[in-house]
Design a protein around this motif. Sequence first.
Motif, PDB file in Angstrom:
ATOM      1  N   PHE A  54       0.809  -1.095  -0.005  1.00 23.97           N
ATOM      2  CA  PHE A  54       0.059   0.059   0.007  1.00 23.97           C
ATOM      3  C   PHE A  54       0.902   1.224   0.100  1.00 23.97           C
ATOM      4  O   PHE A  54       0.451   2.236  -0.482  1.00 23.97           O
ATOM      5  CB  PHE A  54      -0.769   0.059   1.088  1.00 23.97           C
ATOM      6  N   VAL A  55       2.106   1.214   0.284  1.00 18.03           N
ATOM      7  CA  VAL A  55       2.908   2.380   0.600  1.00 18.03           C
ATOM      8  C   VAL A  55       3.766   2.437  -0.852  1.00 18.03           C
ATOM      9  O   VAL A  55       3.837   3.662  -1.253  1.00 18.03           O
ATOM     10  CB  VAL A  55       4.147   1.944   1.869  1.00 18.03           C
ATOM     11  N   ARG A  56       4.050   1.605  -1.542  1.00 22.76           N
ATOM     12  CA  ARG A  56       4.999   1.541  -2.670  1.00 22.76           C
ATOM     13  C   ARG A  56       4.311   2.452  -3.739  1.00 22.76           C
ATOM     14  O   ARG A  56       5.220   3.287  -4.200  1.00 22.76           O
ATOM     15  CB  ARG A  56       5.070   0.200  -3.129  1.00 22.76           C
ATOM     16  N   PRO A  57       3.320   2.755  -3.930  1.00 22.60           N
ATOM     17  CA  PRO A  57       2.675   3.756  -4.871  1.00 22.60           C
ATOM     18  C   PRO A  57       3.144   5.162  -4.604  1.00 22.60           C
ATOM     19  O   PRO A  57       3.078   5.954  -5.457  1.00 22.60           O
ATOM     20  CB  PRO A  57       1.118   3.662  -4.820  1.00 22.60           C
ATOM     21  N   TYR A  58       3.392   5.478  -3.288  1.00 17.83           N
ATOM     22  CA  TYR A  58       3.642   6.858  -2.897  1.00 17.83           C
ATOM     23  C   TYR A  58       5.025   6.925  -2.378  1.00 17.83           C
ATOM     24  O   TYR A  58       5.249   7.924  -1.626  1.00 17.83           O
ATOM     25  CB  TYR A  58       2.606   6.994  -1.780  1.00 17.83           C
ATOM     26  N   MET A  59       6.054   6.231  -2.858  1.00 23.49           N
ATOM     27  CA  MET A  59       7.172   6.272  -2.269  1.00 23.49           C
ATOM     28  C   MET A  59       7.807   7.600  -3.064  1.00 23.49           C
ATOM     29  O   MET A  59       8.680   8.293  -2.179  1.00 23.49           O
ATOM     30  CB  MET A  59       8.353   5.260  -3.188  1.00 23.49           C
ATOM     31  N   LYS A  60       7.378   8.214  -4.155  1.00 26.53           N
ATOM     32  CA  LYS A  60       7.902   9.542  -4.474  1.00 26.53           C
ATOM     33  C   LYS A  60       7.558  10.627  -3.383  1.00 26.53           C
ATOM     34  O   LYS A  60       8.469  11.452  -2.964  1.00 26.53           O
ATOM     35  CB  LYS A  60       7.216   9.874  -5.992  1.00 26.53           C
ATOM     36  N   GLN A  61       6.127  10.574  -2.862  1.00 24.95           N
ATOM     37  CA  GLN A  61       5.910  11.636  -2.073  1.00 24.95           C
ATOM     38  C   GLN A  61       6.646  11.417  -0.819  1.00 24.95           C
ATOM     39  O   GLN A  61       7.180  12.300  -0.106  1.00 24.95           O
ATOM     40  CB  GLN A  61       4.379  11.541  -1.730  1.00 24.95           C
TER      41      GLN A  61
ATOM     42  N   ASN B  15      -2.688   9.525   5.164  1.00 25.06           N
ATOM     43  CA  ASN B  15      -4.192   9.586   4.927  1.00 25.06           C
ATOM     44  C   ASN B  15      -4.552   8.920   3.359  1.00 25.06           C
ATOM     45  O   ASN B  15      -5.649   8.131   3.299  1.00 25.06           O
ATOM     46  CB  ASN B  15      -4.574  11.023   4.827  1.00 25.06           C
ATOM     47  N   LYS B  16      -3.555   9.186   2.439  1.00 23.25           N
ATOM     48  CA  LYS B  16      -3.909   8.367   1.248  1.00 23.25           C
ATOM     49  C   LYS B  16      -3.749   6.767   1.257  1.00 23.25           C
ATOM     50  O   LYS B  16      -4.592   5.975   0.807  1.00 23.25           O
ATOM     51  CB  LYS B  16      -3.177   8.824   0.130  1.00 23.25           C
ATOM     52  N   VAL B  17      -2.480   6.263   2.046  1.00 25.98           N
ATOM     53  CA  VAL B  17      -2.294   5.076   2.546  1.00 25.98           C
ATOM     54  C   VAL B  17      -3.641   4.284   3.092  1.00 25.98           C
ATOM     55  O   VAL B  17      -4.021   3.179   2.899  1.00 25.98           O
ATOM     56  CB  VAL B  17      -1.200   4.703   3.006  1.00 25.98           C
ATOM     57  N   LEU B  18      -4.208   5.429   4.114  1.00 23.90           N
ATOM     58  CA  LEU B  18      -5.405   4.916   4.991  1.00 23.90           C
ATOM     59  C   LEU B  18      -6.580   4.718   4.141  1.00 23.90           C
ATOM     60  O   LEU B  18      -7.211   3.481   4.239  1.00 23.90           O
ATOM     61  CB  LEU B  18      -5.591   5.603   6.064  1.00 23.90           C
ATOM     62  N   PHE B  19      -6.719   5.562   3.117  1.00 23.04           N
ATOM     63  CA  PHE B  19      -7.662   5.472   2.228  1.00 23.04           C
ATOM     64  C   PHE B  19      -7.819   4.383   1.467  1.00 23.04           C
ATOM     65  O   PHE B  19      -8.791   3.477   1.306  1.00 23.04           O
ATOM     66  CB  PHE B  19      -7.804   6.636   1.189  1.00 23.04           C
ATOM     67  N   ASP B  20      -6.536   4.059   0.709  1.00 24.03           N
ATOM     68  CA  ASP B  20      -6.377   2.634   0.065  1.00 24.03           C
ATOM     69  C   ASP B  20      -6.789   1.601   0.818  1.00 24.03           C
ATOM     70  O   ASP B  20      -7.277   0.464   0.314  1.00 24.03           O
ATOM     71  CB  ASP B  20      -5.157   2.813  -0.518  1.00 24.03           C
TER      72      ASP B  20
ATOM     73  N   THR C 146       5.575   7.748  11.060  1.00 23.70           N
ATOM     74  CA  THR C 146       6.730   7.518  11.909  1.00 23.70           C
ATOM     75  C   THR C 146       7.716   6.518  11.463  1.00 23.70           C
ATOM     76  O   THR C 146       8.934   6.831  11.248  1.00 23.70           O
ATOM     77  CB  THR C 146       6.265   6.819  13.309  1.00 23.70           C
ATOM     78  N   GLY C 147       7.538   5.334  10.818  1.00 26.08           N
ATOM     79  CA  GLY C 147       8.366   4.262  10.274  1.00 26.08           C
ATOM     80  C   GLY C 147       8.910   4.672   9.159  1.00 26.08           C
ATOM     81  O   GLY C 147      10.349   4.538   9.233  1.00 26.08           O
ATOM     82  N   LEU C 148       8.320   5.234   8.141  1.00 26.58           N
ATOM     83  CA  LEU C 148       8.983   5.576   7.003  1.00 26.58           C
ATOM     84  C   LEU C 148       9.466   6.974   6.755  1.00 26.58           C
ATOM     85  O   LEU C 148       9.866   7.469   5.708  1.00 26.58           O
ATOM     86  CB  LEU C 148       7.996   5.271   5.751  1.00 26.58           C
ATOM     87  N   MET C 149       8.946   7.906   7.706  1.00 28.16           N
ATOM     88  CA  MET C 149       9.376   9.182   7.545  1.00 28.16           C
ATOM     89  C   MET C 149      10.462   9.514   8.695  1.00 28.16           C
ATOM     90  O   MET C 149      11.462   9.975   8.793  1.00 28.16           O
ATOM     91  CB  MET C 149       8.150  10.107   7.423  1.00 28.16           C
ATOM     92  N   ASN C 150       9.593   9.844   9.896  1.00 30.35           N
ATOM     93  CA  ASN C 150      10.275  10.373  11.133  1.00 30.35           C
ATOM     94  C   ASN C 150      11.548   9.701  11.615  1.00 30.35           C
ATOM     95  O   ASN C 150      12.561  10.333  11.930  1.00 30.35           O
ATOM     96  CB  ASN C 150       9.193  10.438  12.086  1.00 30.35           C
ATOM     97  N   ILE C 151      11.547   8.414  11.577  1.00 28.42           N
ATOM     98  CA  ILE C 151      12.487   7.471  12.033  1.00 28.42           C
ATOM     99  C   ILE C 151      13.710   7.641  10.939  1.00 28.42           C
ATOM    100  O   ILE C 151      14.761   8.117  11.405  1.00 28.42           O
ATOM    101  CB  ILE C 151      12.113   6.105  11.993  1.00 28.42           C
ATOM    102  N   TRP C 152      13.401   7.946   9.907  1.00 26.95           N
ATOM    103  CA  TRP C 152      14.525   8.332   8.967  1.00 26.95           C
ATOM    104  C   TRP C 152      15.073   9.755   9.185  1.00 26.95           C
ATOM    105  O   TRP C 152      16.315  10.021   8.840  1.00 26.95           O
ATOM    106  CB  TRP C 152      14.072   8.014   7.469  1.00 26.95           C
ATOM    107  N   LEU C 153      14.151  10.590   9.291  1.00 27.16           N
ATOM    108  CA  LEU C 153      14.550  11.852   9.625  1.00 27.16           C
ATOM    109  C   LEU C 153      15.544  12.039  10.865  1.00 27.16           C
ATOM    110  O   LEU C 153      16.425  12.801  10.835  1.00 27.16           O
ATOM    111  CB  LEU C 153      13.220  12.989   9.773  1.00 27.16           C
ATOM    112  N   ASP C 154      15.065  11.407  11.877  1.00 23.57           N
ATOM    113  CA  ASP C 154      15.773  11.309  13.102  1.00 23.57           C
ATOM    114  C   ASP C 154      17.245  10.586  12.806  1.00 23.57           C
ATOM    115  O   ASP C 154      18.135  11.373  13.707  1.00 23.57           O
ATOM    116  CB  ASP C 154      14.954  10.773  14.179  1.00 23.57           C
ATOM    117  N   MET C 155      17.166   9.583  12.100  1.00 21.51           N
ATOM    118  CA  MET C 155      18.513   9.105  11.802  1.00 21.51           C
ATOM    119  C   MET C 155      19.496   9.940  11.059  1.00 21.51           C
ATOM    120  O   MET C 155      20.704   9.868  11.264  1.00 21.51           O
ATOM    121  CB  MET C 155      18.279   7.694  11.275  1.00 21.51           C
TER     122      MET C 155
END
Length: 575
Positions: free
Chosen positions: A3-10, A84-89, A131-140
């Motif tokens: 569900f996440v892969r289609p939005y990797m660009k964003q 929210n788009k991932v939740l929608f899908d 958190t998992g795909l954005m914030n953790i990477w930002l913190d790292m």
Amino acid sequence: MTFVRPYMKQIIITVFFGILKFGIPLLLPLLLKFVIDDVINAPISRSDKLEKLLYVLGVAFFVFVVLRPPVEYYRQYFAQWTGNKVLFDLRDRLFDHIQKLSLRYFSNSKAGEIISRVINDVEQTKNFVMTGLMNIWLDMATILIALVIMFTMDPLLTLVSMSMFPFYGIAIKVFYTRLRELTRNRSQALAEVQGHLHERVQGMNVIKSFALEDFEKTQFKNRNQNFFDRALDHTIWNAKTFMVVNTVTDIAPLLVIGFGGYFVITGGIAEIGTLVAFFGYMERLYGPLRRLVSSSTVLTQSIASMDRVFELMDETYDIVDRPNAKPLNNVKGHIEFTNVDFEYEHEDGEVLKDIDLQIEPGETIAFVGMSGGGKSTLVSLMPRFYDVTKGAIRLDGEDIRDLQVRSLRDKIGMVLQDSVLFSDTIKANILMGNPDASDDEVIEAAKKANAHDFITALPNGYNTEVGERGVKLSGGQKQRVSIARVFLNNPPLLILDEATSSLDLESEHLIQESMDALAKNRTTFIVAHRLSTITHADRIVVMKDGRIAEVGNHHALMAERGIYYDLFQVQQLED
């Protein structure tokens, strides 16, 4: 990730803006070092110091006031849009999946628990993206950038700063395995509360009629207490995790102060500004580490919820189209039951045994018998709500398992004892028979169902809201709306399952007229408790203990003086 892969660009764009957002504040300790070492302690005149200070502040204000706000805006926008788009899908896929599950699944599952998974647990999966795909990477990334800057200033003091990293890693590993299990238990307890509440709200009339308010209060309190206990277990373990991890991360700045002070005193660091900047970077280094603890807690809860979501998504379909299943187009209505047996899963004994029956096109067949004889089960096999355990059901010579399920059900109209209407207008409920029908067709269907007169007498006519499950209408009115729905669908096959058993005589008369009109020129199955309503049937099938006991029309069965005769006589006496 499907569900996440289609939005990797964003996500990549969000991480990029996030690195800018968190990277800009990393300039502050360097700015402080420059002001202390190159302005305040520099061997230059006061006017030169002020000029340098104003120049540095001008650049800083431009970066923090002009550049940083749009960076923050777009980071938040892309992060929230993607989550929210991932939740929608995910909810879209889940709803589609739920509609494909068999009635067996719904008979064994609480509606409230299913809703909890689709709403609460899916909402938690948003945190996996945020958190998992954005914030953790930002913190790292923030930690990495801070370490690079610190190494350029003083490698030895940087190693001192990193000395607590192994203890941090050990604490995370020890605590988070248990935390995931506790989080899952908490989510399950919450779903149980929601399932119980959903049932009680739907059955509030039963609670009030038996004056069960105090009893039900205790029942709800027990489930609420169970959730509280699971939530408290989760909270205690979470608090222990934060206690240990924050203690570990608080030791590192103390070590830097001690070693840094020693190096300044002994000449290991030439400038006091370096030590001040270094301490500033300690917060940039261990702040993200503390956030990673918080993120790990959120992520653990998210993963536990995802387990429950995908557990639902992994439910297999009992009723599926076979490879190369055919669409059902023209239906004549010849139906054949051949050696049909059926038993419910996880239940002992067959519900239906050795059912052999031929139904001619346009024929009306009534099924009667004592409760538990298998009448409703038999007709539920026709639209493939369940599949036969043995034997076959053929429609116009084709095994119904070789037909596409949706096209088969589209050709079958059903009126059940408990007519389910949705919390919408009467018009919208009738349109479920054919969503593309015109207003005139809706009105015509209502007239055929003897429903038009009572509908037009309502304050808002066809636009009257019926309430949840049609609570604002009487039983007879709900049945007539259901029959209008079938008239609008105009199917070649018809199933009437105890459609008048719970109605008063006046309503029964009106609905019987509607159903007689509906059954004309259609192959019709009628399941009836009240035998006086099926005396007109072409054939009556008497069911007993899952078998066909007698077959014939009303007059022939009465002449036999068998089971049907006895049932009819008992009902005549009761009337």
